[in-house]
Design an enzyme around this catalytic site. Sequence first.
Site, PDB file in Angstrom:
ATOM      1  N   GLU A 162     -24.964  21.840  15.858  1.00 25.79           N
ATOM      2  CA  GLU A 162     -23.602  21.694  16.410  1.00 25.79           C
ATOM      3  C   GLU A 162     -23.084  20.262  16.312  1.00 25.79           C
ATOM      4  O   GLU A 162     -21.883  20.028  16.265  1.00 25.79           O
ATOM      5  CB  GLU A 162     -23.553  22.172  17.857  1.00 25.79           C
ATOM      6  CG  GLU A 162     -24.462  21.369  18.758  1.00 25.79           C
ATOM      7  CD  GLU A 162     -24.500  21.820  20.201  1.00 25.79           C
ATOM      8  OE1 GLU A 162     -23.654  22.606  20.616  1.00 25.79           O
ATOM      9  OE2 GLU A 162     -25.412  21.351  20.913  1.00 25.79           O
ATOM     10  N   GLY A 216     -28.807  21.449  31.170  1.00 26.58           N
ATOM     11  CA  GLY A 216     -28.770  22.801  30.601  1.00 26.58           C
ATOM     12  C   GLY A 216     -30.076  23.522  30.849  1.00 26.58           C
ATOM     13  O   GLY A 216     -31.144  22.910  30.788  1.00 26.58           O
ATOM     14  N   ASP A 221     -33.324  20.978  23.046  1.00 28.08           N
ATOM     15  CA  ASP A 221     -32.998  20.058  21.953  1.00 28.08           C
ATOM     16  C   ASP A 221     -34.204  19.245  21.461  1.00 28.08           C
ATOM     17  O   ASP A 221     -34.159  18.678  20.379  1.00 28.08           O
ATOM     18  CB  ASP A 221     -31.903  19.074  22.398  1.00 28.08           C
ATOM     19  CG  ASP A 221     -30.580  19.759  22.669  1.00 28.08           C
ATOM     20  OD1 ASP A 221     -30.404  20.897  22.200  1.00 28.08           O
ATOM     21  OD2 ASP A 221     -29.720  19.170  23.345  1.00 28.08           O
ATOM     22  N   HIS A 229     -25.788  30.134  23.419  1.00 22.71           N
ATOM     23  CA  HIS A 229     -26.690  30.148  24.570  1.00 22.71           C
ATOM     24  C   HIS A 229     -27.808  31.173  24.461  1.00 22.71           C
ATOM     25  O   HIS A 229     -28.716  31.173  25.299  1.00 22.71           O
ATOM     26  CB  HIS A 229     -25.883  30.335  25.860  1.00 22.71           C
ATOM     27  CG  HIS A 229     -24.992  29.157  26.110  1.00 22.71           C
ATOM     28  ND1 HIS A 229     -23.779  29.010  25.479  1.00 22.71           N
ATOM     29  CD2 HIS A 229     -25.172  28.051  26.868  1.00 22.71           C
ATOM     30  CE1 HIS A 229     -23.235  27.862  25.851  1.00 22.71           C
ATOM     31  NE2 HIS A 229     -24.055  27.254  26.691  1.00 22.71           N
ATOM     32  N   ARG A 289     -24.894  19.971  35.892  1.00 21.73           N
ATOM     33  CA  ARG A 289     -24.872  18.699  35.157  1.00 21.73           C
ATOM     34  C   ARG A 289     -24.280  17.599  36.045  1.00 21.73           C
ATOM     35  O   ARG A 289     -23.408  16.857  35.609  1.00 21.73           O
ATOM     36  CB  ARG A 289     -24.063  18.858  33.866  1.00 21.73           C
ATOM     37  CG  ARG A 289     -24.698  19.795  32.857  1.00 21.73           C
ATOM     38  CD  ARG A 289     -24.041  19.682  31.510  1.00 21.73           C
ATOM     39  NE  ARG A 289     -24.517  20.688  30.569  1.00 21.73           N
ATOM     40  CZ  ARG A 289     -25.592  20.539  29.801  1.00 21.73           C
ATOM     41  NH1 ARG A 289     -26.307  19.435  29.873  1.00 21.73           N
ATOM     42  NH2 ARG A 289     -25.943  21.490  28.966  1.00 21.73           N
ATOM     43  N   GLN A 318     -30.004  30.865  22.494  1.00 22.38           N
ATOM     44  CA  GLN A 318     -31.173  30.008  22.230  1.00 22.38           C
ATOM     45  C   GLN A 318     -31.821  29.490  23.513  1.00 22.38           C
ATOM     46  O   GLN A 318     -32.917  28.950  23.496  1.00 22.38           O
ATOM     47  CB  GLN A 318     -30.761  28.793  21.386  1.00 22.38           C
ATOM     48  CG  GLN A 318     -30.218  29.145  20.029  1.00 22.38           C
ATOM     49  CD  GLN A 318     -29.392  28.019  19.434  1.00 22.38           C
ATOM     50  OE1 GLN A 318     -29.908  27.168  18.730  1.00 22.38           O
ATOM     51  NE2 GLN A 318     -28.111  27.977  19.725  1.00 22.38           N
ATOM     52  N   ARG A 363     -27.263  18.386  19.874  1.00 25.08           N
ATOM     53  CA  ARG A 363     -26.130  17.482  20.072  1.00 25.08           C
ATOM     54  C   ARG A 363     -26.278  16.210  19.244  1.00 25.08           C
ATOM     55  O   ARG A 363     -25.525  15.991  18.311  1.00 25.08           O
ATOM     56  CB  ARG A 363     -26.121  17.114  21.546  1.00 25.08           C
ATOM     57  CG  ARG A 363     -24.836  16.632  22.085  1.00 25.08           C
ATOM     58  CD  ARG A 363     -25.074  16.021  23.427  1.00 25.08           C
ATOM     59  NE  ARG A 363     -25.277  16.985  24.499  1.00 25.08           N
ATOM     60  CZ  ARG A 363     -24.303  17.618  25.134  1.00 25.08           C
ATOM     61  NH1 ARG A 363     -23.061  17.427  24.766  1.00 25.08           N
ATOM     62  NH2 ARG A 363     -24.565  18.438  26.114  1.00 25.08           N
ATOM     63  N   ASP A 411     -32.667  14.264  28.974  1.00 27.75           N
ATOM     64  CA  ASP A 411     -32.413  12.822  29.075  1.00 27.75           C
ATOM     65  C   ASP A 411     -31.471  12.449  30.227  1.00 27.75           C
ATOM     66  O   ASP A 411     -31.654  11.411  30.866  1.00 27.75           O
ATOM     67  CB  ASP A 411     -31.918  12.248  27.746  1.00 27.75           C
ATOM     68  CG  ASP A 411     -30.735  13.005  27.162  1.00 27.75           C
ATOM     69  OD1 ASP A 411     -30.451  14.134  27.638  1.00 27.75           O
ATOM     70  OD2 ASP A 411     -30.088  12.484  26.244  1.00 27.75           O
ATOM     71  N   ASP A 458     -35.213  16.318  22.330  1.00 34.93           N
ATOM     72  CA  ASP A 458     -34.813  14.955  21.960  1.00 34.93           C
ATOM     73  C   ASP A 458     -35.172  13.903  23.013  1.00 34.93           C
ATOM     74  O   ASP A 458     -34.503  12.871  23.118  1.00 34.93           O
ATOM     75  CB  ASP A 458     -33.305  14.915  21.651  1.00 34.93           C
ATOM     76  CG  ASP A 458     -32.445  15.363  22.832  1.00 34.93           C
ATOM     77  OD1 ASP A 458     -33.015  15.807  23.844  1.00 34.93           O
ATOM     78  OD2 ASP A 458     -31.210  15.268  22.751  1.00 34.93           O
ATOM     79  N   THR A 462     -35.886  20.426  27.543  1.00 39.59           N
ATOM     80  CA  THR A 462     -34.599  20.619  26.852  1.00 39.59           C
ATOM     81  C   THR A 462     -34.897  21.334  25.550  1.00 39.59           C
ATOM     82  O   THR A 462     -35.847  20.983  24.836  1.00 39.59           O
ATOM     83  CB  THR A 462     -33.825  19.320  26.518  1.00 39.59           C
ATOM     84  OG1 THR A 462     -32.850  19.643  25.515  1.00 39.59           O
ATOM     85  CG2 THR A 462     -34.667  18.190  25.993  1.00 39.59           C
ATOM     86  N   MET A 476     -27.769  24.914  18.375  1.00 38.47           N
ATOM     87  CA  MET A 476     -27.524  23.768  19.261  1.00 38.47           C
ATOM     88  C   MET A 476     -28.236  22.522  18.726  1.00 38.47           C
ATOM     89  O   MET A 476     -29.104  22.621  17.855  1.00 38.47           O
ATOM     90  CB  MET A 476     -27.960  24.100  20.683  1.00 38.47           C
ATOM     91  CG  MET A 476     -26.958  24.995  21.394  1.00 38.47           C
ATOM     92  SD  MET A 476     -27.366  25.194  23.133  1.00 38.47           S
ATOM     93  CE  MET A 476     -25.964  26.163  23.691  1.00 38.47           C
TER      94      MET A 476
HETATM   95  O1  F6P Z   1     -28.368  20.003  26.741  1.00 41.02           O
HETATM   96  C1  F6P Z   1     -28.800  20.873  25.797  1.00 41.02           C
HETATM   97  C2  F6P Z   1     -27.701  21.682  25.165  1.00 41.02           C
HETATM   98  O2  F6P Z   1     -28.361  22.844  24.831  1.00 41.02           O
HETATM   99  C3  F6P Z   1     -27.001  21.042  23.959  1.00 41.02           C
HETATM  100  O3  F6P Z   1     -27.619  21.233  22.728  1.00 41.02           O
HETATM  101  C4  F6P Z   1     -25.635  21.683  24.003  1.00 41.02           C
HETATM  102  O4  F6P Z   1     -24.667  20.866  23.410  1.00 41.02           O
HETATM  103  C5  F6P Z   1     -25.390  21.825  25.466  1.00 41.02           C
HETATM  104  O5  F6P Z   1     -26.651  21.989  26.057  1.00 41.02           O
HETATM  105  C6  F6P Z   1     -24.469  22.952  25.853  1.00 41.02           C
HETATM  106  O6  F6P Z   1     -24.514  23.093  27.225  1.00 41.02           O
HETATM  107  P1  F6P Z   1     -23.575  23.923  28.207  1.00 41.02           P
HETATM  108  O7  F6P Z   1     -22.772  24.860  27.370  1.00 41.02           O
HETATM  109  O8  F6P Z   1     -24.531  24.615  29.105  1.00 41.02           O
HETATM  110  O9  F6P Z   1     -22.775  22.923  28.936  1.00 41.02           O
END
Ligand code: F6P
Length: 344
Positions: free
Chosen positions: A223, A10, A128, A275, A72, A277, A172, A103, A130, A126, A170
Amino acid sequence: MRIGVLTGGGDCAGLNAAIRAVVRRTDYYGHEVLGIRNGWAGLLDNERIEPLTVREVSGILPLGGTILGTSRTNPFKNPDHVRQVLANLERHGLDALIAIGGDDTLGVAAKLYDEHNSRVVGIPKTMDNDVNGTDYTIGFNTAVSIVADALDKLHTTASSHHRVLVVEVMGREAGWVAVIGGLAGGADFILIPERPCKIEVVCKHLERRRQMGKDFSIIVVAEGAIVPDITTSAGPGTTDAFGHVRLDRRNIGELVGREIERRTGFETRVTVLGHLQRGGPPTLFDRVLATRFGVAAVDYIQEGRYGYMPGLRGTEIVPCKLCDAVKVNRTVDLALYELAQLFY
Ligand code: F6P
């Protein structure tokens, strides 16, 4: 020396600042950079792997997103794809590769290094936050600044209408965005994956607040939050190449909002920041962090230190082994969560 650079996973704010730093530091050493498009996909389809010079990165420091594009893509899903990636690294004469990612992207980089001896260095990004081995990842500070700004705005409308405002952010597997964003924005309750909490507890808290004369509340929900007495499902066919479920389909914010209204009778509205964010210009913090990480990554290559990524520990940039960084997700510091709870 010829160094490849890619951004995977992302997007988030600060990626371009990191790319610029990589190019500028490489130029300083008199080496060359090739930009790889769309993450690992660029090394599979082998299209548009092109020189990235100081001129191309001029002016991109404050720009959101990534000029290289992202995806991805996971080459390790298919052994042929791994062979293709290795062959293309060879074909383009790449002596080293810098993978900027979270990650998943760093996990691929770690495997290429560990299993195939590839000369790879990572840079952690990221929103996140994390990834292990660093206190901050690129993009997190911008994301939580956006969350805090949104909470400031939602406070005034929640207070005018005496409503409960549920804000889905966001996050995960880790609730960093919810906890730090919520702490900074004065949240009245925060729901995260690391601390399952029943909706019953949230409702009781809201009722207590009303009895105390507080006639509006802001609830921040990650989320990936676990609310045991609410059933969520993202539905079939919603996983990505790394096996992650698309959590936006889970609608946890909406479900929490609906249940609060049903159980308490308080008028409730739900905002999903999504998004927003991840977009827009990086904060000063992310620009500086991305710049420091970009320079450090090239320095590691110059020193022959492969299989590492730079991390921020306190105020210092320190090397961290990629395999250690990607072993498990870095979850929220629960002391911070408890600190935020003091202000509910
Ligand atoms: O990987 C980070 C992240 O922002 C997560 O928090 C979220 O679940 C995901 O990307 C959403 O990604 P996309 O909608 O771009 O597939």
